[in-house]
Design an enzyme around this catalytic site. Structure first.
Site, PDB file in Angstrom:
ATOM      1  CG  ASN A   1      10.881   3.176  -4.529  1.00 29.89           C
ATOM      2  OD1 ASN A   1      11.709   2.525  -5.153  1.00 29.89           O
ATOM      3  ND2 ASN A   1       9.967   2.615  -3.763  1.00 29.89           N
TER       4      ASN A   1
ATOM      5  CG  HIS B   1       2.337  -3.469  -5.555  1.00 32.28           C
ATOM      6  ND1 HIS B   1       1.559  -3.248  -4.447  1.00 32.28           N
ATOM      7  CD2 HIS B   1       3.612  -3.130  -5.189  1.00 32.28           C
ATOM      8  CE1 HIS B   1       2.306  -2.786  -3.460  1.00 32.28           C
ATOM      9  NE2 HIS B   1       3.556  -2.704  -3.889  1.00 32.28           N
TER      10      HIS B   1
ATOM     11  CD  GLU C   1       3.330  -3.383 -10.540  1.00 30.14           C
ATOM     12  OE1 GLU C   1       4.117  -2.439 -10.324  1.00 30.14           O
ATOM     13  OE2 GLU C   1       3.439  -4.494  -9.987  1.00 30.14           O
TER      14      GLU C   1
ATOM     15  CB  SER D   1       7.175  -2.540  -7.850  1.00 28.93           C
ATOM     16  OG  SER D   1       6.637  -3.814  -7.526  1.00 28.93           O
TER      17      SER D   1
ATOM     18  CG  ASP E   1      -0.096   0.484  -9.464  1.00 28.48           C
ATOM     19  OD1 ASP E   1       0.544   1.539  -9.597  1.00 28.48           O
ATOM     20  OD2 ASP E   1      -0.166  -0.133  -8.390  1.00 28.48           O
TER      21      ASP E   1
ATOM     22  CG  HIS F   1       7.537   1.628  -9.528  1.00 28.92           C
ATOM     23  ND1 HIS F   1       8.426   1.913  -8.522  1.00 28.92           N
ATOM     24  CD2 HIS F   1       6.602   0.800  -8.976  1.00 28.92           C
ATOM     25  CE1 HIS F   1       8.067   1.286  -7.414  1.00 28.92           C
ATOM     26  NE2 HIS F   1       6.962   0.597  -7.662  1.00 28.92           N
TER      27      HIS F   1
ATOM     28  CE  LYS G   1       6.424   3.541  -5.239  1.00 28.82           C
ATOM     29  NZ  LYS G   1       5.156   3.351  -4.502  1.00 28.82           N
TER      30      LYS G   1
END
Length: 384
Positions: A47, A133, A175, A179, A204, A207, A236
């Site tokens: 990541n 997540h 998100e 992910s 969130d 990423h 990440k």
């Protein structure tokens, strides 16, 4: 049933479904190459999207921070563990992302658990994207609030769930970049829907931060959305670890009083905060822009090459490129085939992803070179 029988039965069920998780002790696993045992592999499971985990400027900042502050913080931030290094990082993050405050956490998992546990009460409702997540969904499940899940990236379904009567507050959870699928949330529509129903929005962006948007400010900045609660993590794009919640002054003060993960956990080492400040400086610099551009070019090259194989990718233009296989055993077999040819890739299976969607979660990083992508494509061509 005894404890031992319960444990044995659970493990047997995982084995029979080809879903047993295993760890591999690696010598080096964050960069372009992964070393395990006496072999080196091209690493397509990291990541570390911008390749910052080995950046000399960031390593030097951590070393200098350790010399100045020591290797640990010495306590909770409410006792003695909140240093000038933590304070400076919080202030820089808040200014960068356009929020009044930032609060540091030891991990993204802890940040998500903390904010949901502190804010949500019995009469409240959490409406979360069904592919959010595990840290978000677990926190929602453990909270006293009602949890409802909307169809992935579907604002219309979200609206239908929000319109149901409730006597409490509503929190929409999603998100920025997902992910496991690597796709992006339609944040403009989701925020509009949340606001229509007087709900707050939590994004969130683990990423997306560092990788997307102007100066790497992430998914929300890229889509010109400012959620009430923004969670960013540093394992990440930043190449380190830890997390922060971006919020208003009043929410920050509330979390300082009621977020148990802040009150009762030892804070991150000040040296780590120093390293994160150095990582932020790189991300915001012209070098950071060049790293993002190189990563985008590698992603485009990989996706074009996969089109000539028998495999299909999920519709992702992020560093996360899921190669959906479906069957657990087939995913494990494909991962082993790639490793035998010098490419390290992880098979992701249920319950991490929905049943029937076992996959290779391939990740590309700025540390890769074009010939690395070509080698991966060559192996995929021969793995049919």
């Amino acid at each position: 049933m005894t404890w031992q029988q319960k444990i044995d039965d659970a493990l047997t069920a995982r084995r029979s479904a080809d879903a047993l998780r295993r760890r591999h002790a690696v010598v080096q696993g964050a960069g372009r190459w992964l070393s395990a045992g006496d072999r080196q592999y091209l690493n397509f499971s990291s990541n570390d999207y911008l390749g910052l985990s080995h950046h000399p400027q960031i390593i030097c900042a951590w070393q200098q921070g350790a010399e100045r502050f020591g290797v640990g913080s010495g306590g909770s931030g409410h006792v003695s563990g909140y240093s000038v290094a933590h304070q400076a990082l919080e202030e820089e993050l808040a200014q960068w992302l356009g929020y009044s405050r930032a609060l540091l956490f030891i991990s993204g998992f802890a940040a998500n658990q903390a904010v949901i546990a502190a804010l949500m009460a019995k009469d409240d409702r959490i409406v979360a994207d069904r592919l959010s997540h595990a840290s978000l969904l677990e926190a929602a499940s453990l909270s006293p609030a009602q949890l409802r899940r909307f169809t992935h990236n579907n604002p219309e379904h979200l609206s239908r769930l929000l319109v149901a009567p409730t006597s409490g507050q509503q929190l929409v959870v999603t998100e920025g970049v997902f992910s496991m699928d690597g796709d992006s949330a339609p944040l403009v529509e989701i925020q509009r829907t949340a606001q229509q129903h007087r709900a707050w929005l939590l994004v969130d962006d683990a990423h997306g931060i560092g990788v997307t948007g102007d100066e790497g400010r992430g998914s929300c900045w890229q889509q010109q959305v400012k959620p009430e609660l923004l969670v960013v993590t540093f394992g990440k794009g930043f190449g380190v670890s830890g997390a922060a919640i971006l919020c208003s002054d009043s929410v920050a003060e509330y979390l300082l009083q009621f977020a148990r993960h802040l009150i009762y956990s030892t804070s991150m080492p000040p040296a780590q905060a120093q390293a994160l400040r150095a990582a932020l400086a790189v991300i915001r610099s012209d070098e950071g822009r060049q790293r993002r551009e190189k990563l985008a070019s590698l992603i485009e090259h990989f996706r074009a090459g996969v089109d000539t194989t028998a495999f299909a990718l999920a519709p992702s233009h992020s560093a996360i490129q899921p190669l959906i296989v479906g069957d657990n055993a087939r995913a494990l077999q494909l991962a082993e085939t790639l490793r035998s040819q010098g490419c390290w890739a992880s098979a992701i299976r249920p319950p991490t992803v929905p049943a029937g969607t076992a996959r290779l979660r391939l990740t590309l990083t700025q540390a890769h070179e074009k010939q690395d992508i070509d080698r991966l494509l060559e192996v995929l061509h021969g793995a049919v």
